[in-house]
Motif scaffolding. Structure first.
Motif, mmCIF file in Angstrom:
data_model
loop_
_atom_site.group_PDB
_atom_site.id
_atom_site.type_symbol
_atom_site.label_atom_id
_atom_site.label_comp_id
_atom_site.label_asym_id
_atom_site.label_seq_id
_atom_site.Cartn_x
_atom_site.Cartn_y
_atom_site.Cartn_z
ATOM 1 N N ILE A 98 0.839 -1.210 0.000
ATOM 2 C CA ILE A 98 0.000 0.000 0.000
ATOM 3 C C ILE A 98 0.868 1.252 0.000
ATOM 4 O O ILE A 98 0.596 2.220 -0.732
ATOM 5 C CB ILE A 98 -0.943 -0.009 1.212
ATOM 6 N N ALA A 99 1.938 1.241 0.784
ATOM 7 C CA ALA A 99 2.825 2.401 0.855
ATOM 8 C C ALA A 99 3.502 2.680 -0.477
ATOM 9 O O ALA A 99 3.719 3.843 -0.844
ATOM 10 C CB ALA A 99 3.882 2.177 1.938
ATOM 11 N N THR A 101 2.308 1.894 -3.494
ATOM 12 C CA THR A 101 1.351 2.171 -4.570
ATOM 13 C C THR A 101 0.457 3.365 -4.252
ATOM 14 O O THR A 101 -0.493 3.638 -4.977
ATOM 15 C CB THR A 101 0.458 0.944 -4.840
ATOM 16 N N SER A 102 0.766 4.083 -3.191
ATOM 17 C CA SER A 102 -0.027 5.248 -2.823
ATOM 18 C C SER A 102 0.252 6.407 -3.772
ATOM 19 O O SER A 102 1.172 6.357 -4.604
ATOM 20 C CB SER A 102 0.304 5.668 -1.387
ATOM 21 N N GLU A 103 -0.541 7.448 -3.644
ATOM 22 C CA GLU A 103 -0.370 8.618 -4.503
ATOM 23 C C GLU A 103 1.005 9.238 -4.325
ATOM 24 O O GLU A 103 1.594 9.776 -5.264
ATOM 25 C CB GLU A 103 -1.464 9.643 -4.172
ATOM 26 N N ILE A 314 -5.417 -1.909 -3.711
ATOM 27 C CA ILE A 314 -4.518 -1.056 -4.476
ATOM 28 C C ILE A 314 -5.103 -0.883 -5.869
ATOM 29 O O ILE A 314 -5.831 -1.751 -6.358
ATOM 30 C CB ILE A 314 -3.092 -1.644 -4.558
#
Length: 331
Positions: A98-99, A101-103, A314
């Motif tokens: 998640i970290a 693939t975050s914005e 994601i």
């Protein structure tokens, strides 16, 4: 033992465990030990035992490292490592993915697995009649409220022919097994921790292992992470840290009772007998199905990444190479 609600509850001042001077071949030019900070995911527990063994037995000092192990006190571990507030951190495949693939992706990467297979699953009271996700409809689940958590529940219920929309989800109050049959019917436990605590209190459980419900849920939890900056600037230090850490876990596997006693000296709030039972359970889990300590399997990592994308955790897939590396593992 995860999760976010537990992290919040565990945000206490961290103790430092500082070692004296030592010598290591790669650090000969430095008269003093290199300072290294490890930020845990939660309070110290048997997932972390090998690091405490390495600390107490001087394995880090032998590698030229002055290691301090602390709890996360002002944020989640992934962010703290990305910000350079720690050298290494303990995290989970889900959170690393998640970290990344975050914005605004975090510059972190997993470098070793502490446990080879997912040792968590759903639990209900033994006499509740809830024996599989097919029985979750109309029941109350108490958890930490993560997006990955919701995805796993939805997938398992759907595959069992149940309607996920009929599951009542609430945030756990942190009371653990004592909430079962009272404020909730189902929880997500780690076998080596929560299930052991329930067993010691005479609470019989139905246990539904995630990895048995869907093979894609056999993901890595927990892993050691570091920042891209550390990888680029000090690869030899990473190798030294993992060499010493491996020795600590090997000792924990060879003598789990002694390792549990050592850990108990650092976490006096826990029942020493509970730590011994937990440590004995994990003895075969640190290197289950592998001869290489810390190894991360690309296929297994990718399976869970694909699961996360399928269930909307994601938005886009990410290459395993961007998430982890085995290049620093000792032979």
């Amino acid at each position: 033992m995860k999760r976010n609600w537990k992290r919040i509850a565990a945000l206490t001042a961290a103790a430092s465990f500082v070692l004296g001077c030592g010598t290591a071949a790669w650090a000969d030019e430095a008269e003093e030990l290199k300072e290294v900070t490890v930020i845990l995911d939660y309070t110290p527990n048997t997932n972390h035992t090998g690091m405490y063994v390495a600390l107490d037995k001087g394995y880090y000092e032998e590698e030229g490292l002055d290691v301090e192990i602390i709890e996360p006190t002002d944020g989640v571990t992934e962010t703290l490592i990305a910000q350079g507030k720690g050298t290494f951190g303990i995290a989970y495949q889900e959170d690393v993915t998640i970290a990344l693939t975050s914005e605004d992706p975090l510059p972190i990467k997993a470098i070793a697995a502490l446990i080879q297979h997912n040792t968590s699953g759903f639990v209900s009271l033994a006499d509740s009649g809830i024996e599989s996700p097919a029985d979750f409809e109309g029941k109350t689940y108490a958890g930490w409220g993560g997006s990955g958590e919701t995805a796993v529940l939805e997938a398992c219920m759907t595959q069992a022919g149940a309607d996920f929309s009929k599951l009542n989800m609430v945030i756990s109050d942190g009371s653990g097994f004592s909430a079962l049959g009272k404020s909730c019917d189902i929880m997500w436990f780690f076998e080596a921790w929560d299930c052991v605590q329930a067993q010691m209190n005479g609470v019989e459980l139905n246990y539904m292992a995630c990895r048995d419900l869907d093979e894609r849920l056999d993901y890595y939890t927990p892993v050691i992470i570091t920042s891209d900056e550390v990888i680029e600037s000090d690869p030899d230090m990473i190798k030294a840290f993992l060499r010493a850490t491996k020795k600590g876990y090997e000792d924990a596997m060879a003598d789990p009772d002694a390792a549990a006693e050592l850990l108990a000296s650092h976490v006096t709030a826990y029942d020493p007998e509970m730590l011994k039972i937990s440590q004995e359970y994990l003895t075969d889990k640190y290197m289950e199905d592998t001869d290489t300590w810390g190894i991360i399997d690309e296929t297994r990592w990718n399976n869970y990444t694909n699961f996360m994308q399928e269930y909307g955790v994601i938005d886009t897939a990410i290459s395993p190479d961007a998430c982890f590396t085995n290049e620093f593992l000792p032979e």
